[in-house]
Write a protein that holds these residues in place. Structure first.
Motif, PDB file in Angstrom:
ATOM      1  N   GLY A  67       0.824  -1.175   0.078  1.00 17.99           N
ATOM      2  CA  GLY A  67       0.059   0.014  -0.073  1.00 17.99           C
ATOM      3  C   GLY A  67       0.801   1.319   0.133  1.00 17.99           C
ATOM      4  O   GLY A  67       1.908   1.152  -0.095  1.00 17.99           O
ATOM      5  N   LEU A  72      -2.692   5.168   4.202  1.00 17.35           N
ATOM      6  CA  LEU A  72      -3.025   4.281   5.116  1.00 17.35           C
ATOM      7  C   LEU A  72      -2.870   4.958   6.624  1.00 17.35           C
ATOM      8  O   LEU A  72      -3.740   4.909   7.515  1.00 17.35           O
ATOM      9  CB  LEU A  72      -2.220   2.714   5.291  1.00 17.35           C
ATOM     10  CG  LEU A  72      -2.395   2.095   4.006  1.00 17.35           C
ATOM     11  CD1 LEU A  72      -1.471   0.579   3.808  1.00 17.35           C
ATOM     12  CD2 LEU A  72      -3.994   1.753   3.948  1.00 17.35           C
ATOM     13  N   ALA A 149      -9.589   2.738   1.653  1.00 19.43           N
ATOM     14  CA  ALA A 149      -9.495   1.463   2.009  1.00 19.43           C
ATOM     15  C   ALA A 149      -9.786   0.659   0.510  1.00 19.43           C
ATOM     16  O   ALA A 149      -9.153  -0.188   0.431  1.00 19.43           O
ATOM     17  CB  ALA A 149     -10.575   0.951   2.765  1.00 19.43           C
ATOM     18  N   HIS A 152      -7.052   0.537  -1.705  1.00 20.68           N
ATOM     19  CA  HIS A 152      -6.127  -0.651  -1.460  1.00 20.68           C
ATOM     20  C   HIS A 152      -6.602  -1.972  -1.508  1.00 20.68           C
ATOM     21  O   HIS A 152      -6.250  -3.045  -1.022  1.00 20.68           O
ATOM     22  CB  HIS A 152      -5.698  -0.350   0.053  1.00 20.68           C
ATOM     23  CG  HIS A 152      -4.569   0.810   0.104  1.00 20.68           C
ATOM     24  ND1 HIS A 152      -4.955   1.957   0.319  1.00 20.68           N
ATOM     25  CD2 HIS A 152      -3.348   0.756   0.099  1.00 20.68           C
ATOM     26  CE1 HIS A 152      -3.839   2.845   0.349  1.00 20.68           C
ATOM     27  NE2 HIS A 152      -2.801   1.913   0.329  1.00 20.68           N
ATOM     28  N   GLY A 154      -9.598  -2.816  -0.092  1.00 24.43           N
ATOM     29  CA  GLY A 154     -10.002  -3.289   0.987  1.00 24.43           C
ATOM     30  C   GLY A 154     -11.415  -2.762   1.245  1.00 24.43           C
ATOM     31  O   GLY A 154     -12.158  -2.249   0.285  1.00 24.43           O
ATOM     32  N   LEU A 172      -8.030  -4.931   4.909  1.00 28.76           N
ATOM     33  CA  LEU A 172      -6.964  -4.877   3.889  1.00 28.76           C
ATOM     34  C   LEU A 172      -6.253  -6.224   3.430  1.00 28.76           C
ATOM     35  O   LEU A 172      -6.049  -6.992   4.250  1.00 28.76           O
ATOM     36  CB  LEU A 172      -5.940  -3.837   4.476  1.00 28.76           C
ATOM     37  CG  LEU A 172      -6.077  -2.540   4.612  1.00 28.76           C
ATOM     38  CD1 LEU A 172      -4.846  -2.003   5.359  1.00 28.76           C
ATOM     39  CD2 LEU A 172      -6.615  -1.608   3.614  1.00 28.76           C
TER      40      LEU A 172
END
Length: 174
Positions: A67, A72, A149, A152, A154, A172
């Motif tokens: 990532g 993040l 999110a 990534h 996720g 993630l």
């Protein structure tokens, strides 16, 4: 003197708003490019938890996800700031790895989020009734967390916490 302090506070809030709007529009504009840097989630979580006085509990010594560390960190910081703002003083961060995914939970003991609004709180500019007047913010923080999110691969969701409060779960892929 009080006026200067109020002006300083207002400028800080406007600055934060502009920064969040710019980040949101940049995330919207960029195609979801694959993010490949190795990010050590537990060390980022430890640093950010310490900033707000949260307790970190991890089942592993290290957990690396692919990532963008800056994004993040921003997602985690937004969750922790919300917990500090609304969460009743007790903030815990739990990190675990399960089925090829990293699960990061930011849990508080605040009033919780009504079940009917647990999806809506991730919409841009949405705020729970009554929160706008007493806590500041503009309703972009959770929307940014969701954008980060998704960028990534996720997701993020809000759950009720046993014993009262909320847990925001950031998932993630490893």
């Amino acid at each position: 003197d009080r006026l200067n302090a109020e002006i300083g506070t207002n400028i800080g809030e406007l600055d934060a708003l502009v920064e969040e709007v710019l980040l949101a529009s940049r995330l919207d504009a960029q195609q979801a490019s694959p993010v490949t840097a190795a990010v050590e989630l537990i060390s980022i979580a430890a640093e950010e938890a310490a900033r707000v006085g949260a307790e970190l509990q991890a089942t592993l010594a290290s957990l690396v996800v692919p990532g963008d560390e800056r994004l993040l960190r921003r997602a985690l910081r937004n969750l922790l700031e919300n917990a500090r703002r609304y969460g009743g003083g007790e903030i815990e961060v739990f990190i675990e790895s399960r089925a090829g995914e990293a699960l990061l939970r930011v849990c508080d003991r605040g009033p919780g989020v009504p079940e009917a609004m647990r999806e809506r709180i991730f919409e841009s500019f949405f705020r729970l009734p009554g929160h706008a007047e007493k806590a500041g913010g503009v309703g972009l923080g959770l929307s940014l967390v969701q954008q980060i999110a998704r960028r990534h691969g996720g997701s993020v969701r809000c759950e009720a916490r046993d014993g009262g409060g909320s847990c925001f779960v950031l998932v993630l892929p490893l």
